[in-house]
Design a protein around this motif. Sequence first.
Motif, PDB file in Angstrom:
ATOM      1  N   SER A 702     -15.041  -8.101  -8.916  1.00  0.00           N
ATOM      2  CA  SER A 702     -15.059  -9.032  -7.777  1.00  0.00           C
ATOM      3  C   SER A 702     -16.268  -8.829  -6.877  1.00  0.00           C
ATOM      4  O   SER A 702     -16.516  -9.639  -5.978  1.00  0.00           O
ATOM      5  N   GLN A 703     -17.036  -7.768  -7.087  1.00  0.00           N
ATOM      6  CA  GLN A 703     -18.252  -7.444  -6.336  1.00  0.00           C
ATOM      7  C   GLN A 703     -18.043  -7.576  -4.823  1.00  0.00           C
ATOM      8  O   GLN A 703     -18.718  -8.361  -4.159  1.00  0.00           O
ATOM      9  N   PRO A 704     -17.130  -6.761  -4.270  1.00  0.00           N
ATOM     10  CA  PRO A 704     -16.899  -6.831  -2.820  1.00  0.00           C
ATOM     11  C   PRO A 704     -18.026  -6.143  -2.059  1.00  0.00           C
ATOM     12  O   PRO A 704     -18.887  -5.485  -2.670  1.00  0.00           O
ATOM     13  N   PRO A 705     -18.045  -6.230  -0.722  1.00  0.00           N
ATOM     14  CA  PRO A 705     -19.031  -5.463   0.070  1.00  0.00           C
ATOM     15  C   PRO A 705     -18.885  -3.968  -0.224  1.00  0.00           C
ATOM     16  O   PRO A 705     -17.803  -3.487  -0.571  1.00  0.00           O
ATOM     17  N   ILE A 706     -19.962  -3.247  -0.049  1.00  0.00           N
ATOM     18  CA  ILE A 706     -19.993  -1.837  -0.439  1.00  0.00           C
ATOM     19  C   ILE A 706     -18.963  -1.012   0.310  1.00  0.00           C
ATOM     20  O   ILE A 706     -18.359  -0.087  -0.232  1.00  0.00           O
ATOM     21  N   GLY A 707     -18.698  -1.353   1.599  1.00  0.00           N
ATOM     22  CA  GLY A 707     -17.696  -0.626   2.381  1.00  0.00           C
ATOM     23  C   GLY A 707     -16.309  -0.794   1.801  1.00  0.00           C
ATOM     24  O   GLY A 707     -15.548   0.173   1.673  1.00  0.00           O
ATOM     25  N   GLU A 708     -15.957  -2.031   1.443  1.00  0.00           N
ATOM     26  CA  GLU A 708     -14.646  -2.284   0.849  1.00  0.00           C
ATOM     27  C   GLU A 708     -14.538  -1.612  -0.517  1.00  0.00           C
ATOM     28  O   GLU A 708     -13.486  -1.056  -0.869  1.00  0.00           O
ATOM     29  N   LEU A 709     -15.630  -1.614  -1.288  1.00  0.00           N
ATOM     30  CA  LEU A 709     -15.621  -0.989  -2.604  1.00  0.00           C
ATOM     31  C   LEU A 709     -15.363   0.516  -2.480  1.00  0.00           C
ATOM     32  O   LEU A 709     -14.648   1.110  -3.288  1.00  0.00           O
ATOM     33  N   ARG A 710     -15.892   1.118  -1.409  1.00  0.00           N
ATOM     34  CA  ARG A 710     -15.701   2.564  -1.246  1.00  0.00           C
ATOM     35  C   ARG A 710     -14.246   2.891  -0.916  1.00  0.00           C
ATOM     36  O   ARG A 710     -13.675   3.810  -1.495  1.00  0.00           O
ATOM     37  N   TRP A 711     -13.636   2.156   0.030  1.00  0.00           N
ATOM     38  CA  TRP A 711     -12.264   2.543   0.354  1.00  0.00           C
ATOM     39  C   TRP A 711     -11.298   2.223  -0.784  1.00  0.00           C
ATOM     40  O   TRP A 711     -10.300   2.906  -0.969  1.00  0.00           O
ATOM     41  N   ARG A 712     -11.640   1.213  -1.598  1.00  0.00           N
ATOM     42  CA  ARG A 712     -10.804   0.954  -2.768  1.00  0.00           C
ATOM     43  C   ARG A 712     -10.965   2.073  -3.803  1.00  0.00           C
ATOM     44  O   ARG A 712     -10.009   2.446  -4.498  1.00  0.00           O
ATOM     45  N   ALA A 713     -12.189   2.620  -3.890  1.00  0.00           N
ATOM     46  CA  ALA A 713     -12.410   3.776  -4.769  1.00  0.00           C
ATOM     47  C   ALA A 713     -11.645   5.001  -4.258  1.00  0.00           C
ATOM     48  O   ALA A 713     -11.066   5.761  -5.044  1.00  0.00           O
ATOM     49  N   LEU A 714     -11.622   5.177  -2.933  1.00  0.00           N
ATOM     50  CA  LEU A 714     -10.864   6.285  -2.357  1.00  0.00           C
ATOM     51  C   LEU A 714      -9.383   6.163  -2.675  1.00  0.00           C
ATOM     52  O   LEU A 714      -8.719   7.143  -3.040  1.00  0.00           O
ATOM     53  N   ASP A 715      -8.856   4.964  -2.559  1.00  0.00           N
ATOM     54  CA  ASP A 715      -7.439   4.751  -2.884  1.00  0.00           C
ATOM     55  C   ASP A 715      -7.160   4.978  -4.361  1.00  0.00           C
ATOM     56  O   ASP A 715      -6.048   5.355  -4.753  1.00  0.00           O
ATOM     57  N   ALA A 716      -8.199   4.741  -5.214  1.00  0.00           N
ATOM     58  CA  ALA A 716      -8.009   4.882  -6.666  1.00  0.00           C
ATOM     59  C   ALA A 716      -8.246   6.314  -7.142  1.00  0.00           C
ATOM     60  O   ALA A 716      -8.209   6.576  -8.339  1.00  0.00           O
ATOM     61  N   GLY A 717      -8.504   7.243  -6.214  1.00  0.00           N
ATOM     62  CA  GLY A 717      -8.611   8.657  -6.610  1.00  0.00           C
ATOM     63  C   GLY A 717     -10.008   9.225  -6.631  1.00  0.00           C
ATOM     64  O   GLY A 717     -10.246  10.239  -7.307  1.00  0.00           O
ATOM     65  N   LEU A 718     -10.953   8.620  -5.901  1.00  0.00           N
ATOM     66  CA  LEU A 718     -12.307   9.163  -5.827  1.00  0.00           C
ATOM     67  C   LEU A 718     -12.265  10.598  -5.290  1.00  0.00           C
ATOM     68  O   LEU A 718     -11.686  10.856  -4.231  1.00  0.00           O
ATOM     69  N   ILE A 719     -12.871  11.526  -6.038  1.00  0.00           N
ATOM     70  CA  ILE A 719     -13.041  12.904  -5.548  1.00  0.00           C
ATOM     71  C   ILE A 719     -14.361  12.936  -4.786  1.00  0.00           C
ATOM     72  O   ILE A 719     -15.434  12.829  -5.385  1.00  0.00           O
ATOM     73  N   THR A 720     -14.288  13.033  -3.472  1.00  0.00           N
ATOM     74  CA  THR A 720     -15.502  12.921  -2.659  1.00  0.00           C
ATOM     75  C   THR A 720     -16.302  14.221  -2.681  1.00  0.00           C
ATOM     76  O   THR A 720     -15.785  15.294  -3.019  1.00  0.00           O
ATOM     77  N   MET A 721     -17.563  14.103  -2.284  1.00  0.00           N
ATOM     78  CA  MET A 721     -18.420  15.280  -2.210  1.00  0.00           C
ATOM     79  C   MET A 721     -17.915  16.234  -1.141  1.00  0.00           C
ATOM     80  O   MET A 721     -18.037  17.461  -1.270  1.00  0.00           O
TER      81      MET A 721
END
Length: 760
Positions: A702-721
């Motif tokens: 869906s190519q959302p804005p980068i901010g929305e893409l990040r929080w969706r990645a966080l919800d999907a289990g992104l292991i942050t630095m």
Amino acid sequence: MKKISPRAQTALLAVSRHEFVAGSDLAPSITGHSIPREEIVQHLLSLMPEIEPDQTVMHVGGGSGYLAAVLSELAHRVIYVERNPVVAEAARARFFRLGMHNVDVVTSDIAELPALEGDCDLILCTTFVPRPEIMAPYLREGGSLICLEGRAGPVPSLAMFEKRGEALNRVRTLGWVDFNRNAEQILIDLGVIDEKMLAEARTEAAKSNSRVLDLIRRKLNLDEIDLYRKLAQQRGMTFVDAEELMPQLQPALFRRFSRTFLDLSRMVPVRESGGQITVITDDPDARTDQLERLTPQSSIQCLLVTPTDFRRIWSSLDLTAKGRQFVADHSQAPGEKPEPSRARSEPLGDADSHHHVSPYLVSVYEAILLDAVSEKASDIHIEQYGERVRIRLRVDGELHDLPQYQLTPRELRGVINVIKLRAELNIAEHRLPQGGRSQLKMGDNYFDLRVQTQPSLHGEHAVIRLLPQTGRAMTISELGMSSVIGARYQRLLDNPAGLVLVVGPTGSGKSTTLYAGLQNLADDGRRKVITVEDPIEYSIDNIQQTRVRADIGFSFADAMRSFVREDPDVILVGEIRDQETALEAIRASQTGHVVLSTLHSNDAVDSLQRLYDLGIHPNSIAGELLAVIAQRLAKRICTHCRRPAEPEPMILSELFPDGAPANFQCFEGEGCDKCNGRGTVGRVAIVEYLEVNADIRNAISSQPPIGELRWRALDAGLITMRDSALDQVIEGVIPLSELPRILPRERMAPEIRGGRRSLQ
């Protein structure tokens, strides 16, 4: 050697020396005097008066207890004296274990020896006593004292005294006794090698014309500093490193001696003070007697250094001598005006170029390379600022100066010429940047040198990257990643197809992480791996590696198109720089290949935007991307001087805006000789890991804005630095002070996930 009595021979056979030299408990202060070889004990027994079964014998300088144990088989009672309490307790435990109950252990210095019950018939001192007469009160009338003399000589003599009245009378010299164990015997005593391994090493060393000790160290992959420090302790020598000695070097003293003599004797004189000459050697068995005969008016102090430091100090002294000759040969003629400081935009003529390529300047360049290799530097920076020349090394990501190289601008231009000649660059071109490469062999190690020269205001600068060529890269388990991320990375390589990206800025270790994956694949051997790189940084056995050749029109994209026809399982693309390469990587993934590559971006989610910017369709990204690994490098705390640290309040407030956990802990390195006082050794990758699952695929499409893409990645289990860095801080791998350096301010605090702040 004089024969010993049958009783003495039986005593010698009854005691196993091996019981007293177990490598695990051999104290550092144990030297050849306190743990002599069997043949030396036999020699001692042949020189000494016969010991009767009813006599009492004292052994001063007992050490491991081996000699006292032999004496206990001959005498009624043995008094073992040792001033080191750790050594004495270890010996006591050995005597008890072996059932030698007629040995009394006394822990004391000779000068403070307490009164003993009963007088001794014989006192044997295998350590030097300040005055023999202090032992008289412990001897019976007519008893014998045997002690060492000639401390200044390489081999001490053994003198015999008898007690007459209250005095000790010197009777005679019994003979010379060489207590020294050579380095090979010490390694056996320490349990590092056995007799069979030593025999094999000697044979191989004779064939290759190398030193046995060097061969053993390489074959067993022993740490050079640790090995030589242990050898110094066992030989009773002082161990030093080059950094301590560099400020004290006296080149004039070095020039007084023949280079051939110094090379053959493996000694370098470094300073002279108060009638004493200090020399360094990298041979624990070096003898100073020849040097003493050459300098009868001076005493000799011999220090032990590693072979690497020996070469560095020799090079430094040799360069100083050659440098003074260079200055003398190239000094200005009378009346000649000094050369003004200016930007060098004009090319040097052939005569000028030849003028500066002298053996001295070649030696300077080689010495700089030696320093870089010995300090495990990744880059060398050679720069000029006005009349000041600066040479720096990048070690563990930080630059530090090499102050021992005080070059003039004229000498610097000569060194730059040497660098250009080695890298096959145009020596007459000074106006344009140039890039090239050369090879370096240092001992048994090979390095690929990437050279870049750059014109600047005051002259040319050079940067040299050193890449070790070992035929192996680090494996995934050696990277220092968390076990969870390491297992996931390994699983990615087992996929049948897909795209894996490792992203980060220049110098963040992206290539190292990719090469670790390749090394695992090479070790496994079941899959064919092809790479295209610019340049090939590390050569790996069992991996087919190809270099981009832009000069003949062979690009990343060209290589990718040809690779898919060579039946590979895994393809590595050194870097995705443009749309054409990105498209070919996606196509290779679509045709059933695992594709690994790097991309320049700040974090895992930003890499998706970078692919959008390159013109890759969102559905293609969503369909082929398996995972993104974003990383930075943080300094690793030295394990030898790690200690708990007080967290810095400002960093804590950024990490935990709502307050730090009550049990939060962090560590730091105090600084020791293992880390050269820095408190850190090496670096470790701090990783952000984004695995593409169904939720992330939908978001990418869906190519959302980068901010929305990040929080969706966080919800999907992104292991942050941040998560990875905090884990490494708590486990004591990296210091807390590294976090502001690797994390931007907005990523220090827990991030919002689905509109809620993470509790981590």
